[in-house]
Every structure is written in structure tokens, then in C-alpha cells.
Write an enzyme that holds these catalytic residues in place. Structure first.
Site, PDB file in Angstrom:
ATOM      1  N   SER A  66       0.822  -1.214   0.000  1.00  0.00           N
ATOM      2  CA  SER A  66       0.000   0.000   0.000  1.00  0.00           C
ATOM      3  C   SER A  66       0.857   1.266   0.000  1.00  0.00           C
ATOM      4  CB  SER A  66      -0.894   0.037   1.242  1.00  0.00           C
ATOM      5  OG  SER A  66      -1.740  -1.065   1.283  1.00  0.00           O
TER       6      SER A  66
HETATM    7  N1  SAH Z   1      -0.159  -5.512   4.191  1.00  0.00           N
HETATM    8  C1  SAH Z   1       0.472  -5.789   2.933  1.00  0.00           C
HETATM    9  C2  SAH Z   1      -0.473  -5.549   1.781  1.00  0.00           C
HETATM   10  C3  SAH Z   1      -0.406  -6.629   0.784  1.00  0.00           C
HETATM   11  S1  SAH Z   1      -1.678  -6.678  -0.445  1.00  0.00           S
HETATM   12  C4  SAH Z   1       1.768  -5.030   2.784  1.00  0.00           C
HETATM   13  O1  SAH Z   1       2.092  -4.207   3.667  1.00  0.00           O
HETATM   14  O2  SAH Z   1       2.503  -5.256   1.830  1.00  0.00           O
HETATM   15  C5  SAH Z   1      -2.857  -7.737   0.277  1.00  0.00           C
HETATM   16  C6  SAH Z   1      -2.425  -9.122   0.635  1.00  0.00           C
HETATM   17  O3  SAH Z   1      -3.565  -9.810   1.157  1.00  0.00           O
HETATM   18  C7  SAH Z   1      -1.927  -9.967  -0.544  1.00  0.00           C
HETATM   19  O4  SAH Z   1      -0.663 -10.462  -0.257  1.00  0.00           O
HETATM   20  C8  SAH Z   1      -2.970 -11.086  -0.631  1.00  0.00           C
HETATM   21  O5  SAH Z   1      -2.436 -12.324  -1.056  1.00  0.00           O
HETATM   22  C9  SAH Z   1      -3.477 -11.153   0.797  1.00  0.00           C
HETATM   23  N2  SAH Z   1      -4.769 -11.810   0.988  1.00  0.00           N
HETATM   24  C10 SAH Z   1      -5.891 -11.718   0.214  1.00  0.00           C
HETATM   25  N3  SAH Z   1      -6.874 -12.469   0.738  1.00  0.00           N
HETATM   26  C11 SAH Z   1      -6.384 -13.060   1.866  1.00  0.00           C
HETATM   27  C12 SAH Z   1      -6.900 -13.950   2.845  1.00  0.00           C
HETATM   28  N4  SAH Z   1      -8.164 -14.414   2.779  1.00  0.00           N
HETATM   29  N5  SAH Z   1      -6.108 -14.344   3.858  1.00  0.00           N
HETATM   30  C13 SAH Z   1      -4.820 -13.906   3.946  1.00  0.00           C
HETATM   31  N6  SAH Z   1      -4.263 -13.065   3.052  1.00  0.00           N
HETATM   32  C14 SAH Z   1      -5.030 -12.639   2.021  1.00  0.00           C
END
Ligand code: SAH
Length: 223
Positions: A66
Site C-alpha cells: 500500500s
Molecule cells: N499488508 C500488505 C499488503 C499486501 S496486499 C503489505 O504491507 O505489503 C494484500 C495481501 O492480502 C496480498 O498479499 C494477498 O495475497 C493477501 N490476501 C488476500 N486475501 C487473503 C486472505 N483471505 N487471507 C490472507 N491473506 C489474504
């Protein structure tokens, strides 16, 4: 390299001034954490010089880290204290978890894509973030063994229905922030739980990759 570390420290100072403080983020704990965590190490080496820009960046598997301001806003909205135990859904690059780990007692973070989970787990070890506990699973069902949590942060976009297990795993007095909506736009929802129930406010529009899982979007494509 020392010279690089200094360069990135300066970029962090500029980021905080121009993107974070200027948009109203005031919590000193959040500002200190954003000043400390080396965001450039959470992206691919080729993108390191862009890491402190005012935008999200790709992290592979069609997922993104993000924008710095969004991380700051979500973190501030959780009103964290150093005793808190926080659950994060969507580990991704690990940047948000690292910011949390500078502020709270322990961070529990869940990722559903195995390659991201493995890579980020290794990074936490390398950077010595010892108060971050990781798990490879579907985070929409929460982490019941470790519940209740003082705060929950979901960094992927839920459907209009906020996953029920997450609400039930929130402590009384607990705060949750979660993007929820349709495929194209979501509202950043802040929830507060007290003895009377759940109180919900909107922090405004946002756009996240999909939260995919039992209590989220059903299709396996992440976009
Ligand atoms: N907090 C992260 C943002 C990553 S983008 C950062 O600081 O980089 C969102 C992430 O959520 C992705 O890696 C995606 O694979 C994950 N995601 C999506 N659905 C999910 C679920 N049901 N359980 C765990 N992770 C999930």
C-alpha cells in the site's frame, strides 16, 4: 551500505513531511514507526528507489504494497498501545506488519499466497522482527487460537459483508479497520466493539486488492 542507509533515511523524512504529516497524521508512534522501518527493503531491489514515493508498488503475484499514507492512516485509526496484540490479514510484503511491530506487543499476520508468505517470513527473520508471528492460511476465518485481539487490520478488500469470524475475534474495547465494498471501490471501515455491540464509521474511499477466502471474494484471481 552506509551511504544508502543515509539516503533512504532522508527519503523517509521527506515522505513523512510531504505525504503523512501534511495530510493530518499526528500520532507520534505512527510517525516514529514510519521513520524507522526501511520500506525499500520490503520491495524488489529494482524498485527500492521508488519505495518512498506517494503510491502503491507491485510485490509480485499481482499484489501490492500500500501507499505510505494509507498505511499511516490505517495504523493511526487503530489507536494502538504498546500492550496490544494485533491481527493483520494480508501479510504481503510485510511492511504494514513491520510498522505495527514497532508500536505494539505482538503482531499476528496471515497470508494466503504461499510464495509471499515464505519470502516475507524470511525477511522478518533477517530484519529481526521477533514479535511478528506469521501464518499461511485463509485469514477471513481469523486466528481463533490467539483471539481475542485488541486490534484487527485487514489489508485486502472485503465484500460488503465484513467477515463474521473477525468481528467475533475482536476483544471488547477492540478496534478494526477493513476496506469493504465492491470490486472497483471500497470504503475504509473502522469498527469499534464495546459491551453494547459494534459501532461503525467510514474513513473514506479506497482501493485494495481482493480479500479472497471463505468469508471474502470467492474467485481465486487476486485482482
Ligand atoms: N499488508 C500488505 C499488503 C499486501 S496486499 C503489505 O504491507 O505489503 C494484500 C495481501 O492480502 C496480498 O498479499 C494477498 O495475497 C493477501 N490476501 C488476500 N486475501 C487473503 C486472505 N483471505 N487471507 C490472507 N491473506 C489474504
Amino acid at each position: 551500505m552506509k551511504k544508502d542507509a543515509l539516503k533512504y533515511e532522508r527519503l523517509r523524512e521527506v515522505m513523512i513531511k510531504k505525504q503523512i504529516e501534511s495530510r493530518g497524521i499526528k500520532d507520534p508512534k505512527v510517525l516514529a514507526a514510519m521513520g524507522k522501518v526501511p520500506r525499500h527493503l520490503f520491495v524488489n531491489e529494482a524498485l527500492a528507489d521508488q519505495a518512498y514515493g506517494d503510491f502503491p508498488l507491485p510485490i509480485g503475484e499481482q499484489q501490492t504494497i500500500s501507499q505510505p499514507y494509507i498505511v499511516a492512516e490505517m495504523t493511526q485509526s487503530l489507536q494502538l498501545t504498546e500492550e496490544d496484540r494485533v491481527l493483520e490479514i494480508g501479510t504481503g510484503s510485510g511492511y504494514q506488519a513491520a510498522i505495527l511491530s514497532e508500536i505494539v506487543f505482538r503482531v499476528y499476520t496471515v497470508e494466503r499466497i504461499r510464495s509471499l508468505y515464505v519470502k516475507t517470513r524470511q525477511l522478518f527473520d533477517k530484519l529481526r522482527y521477533f514479535n511478528i508471528v506469521t501464518r499461511y492460511s485463509d485469514g477471513t476465518t481469523g486466528w481463533s487460537d490467539q483471539s481475542p485481539f485488541d486490534a484487527i487490520i485487514v489489508t485486502a478488500g472485503a465484500t460488503e459483508e465484513i467477515p463474521a469470524p473477525l468481528i467475533s475475534q475482536l476483544a471488547v474495547g477492540g478496534r478494526m479497520v477493513i476496506p469493504a465494498g465492491n470490486q472497483f471501490s471500497q470504503d475504509l471501515i473502522k469498527l469499534y466493539k464495546d459491551e453494547k455491540g459494534i459501532h461503525q464509521t467510514s474513513l473514506g474511499g479506497c482501493r485494495f486488492v481482493k480479500l479472497v477466502g471463505e468469508h471474502g471474494w470467492k474467485d481465486i484471481r487476486g485482482t
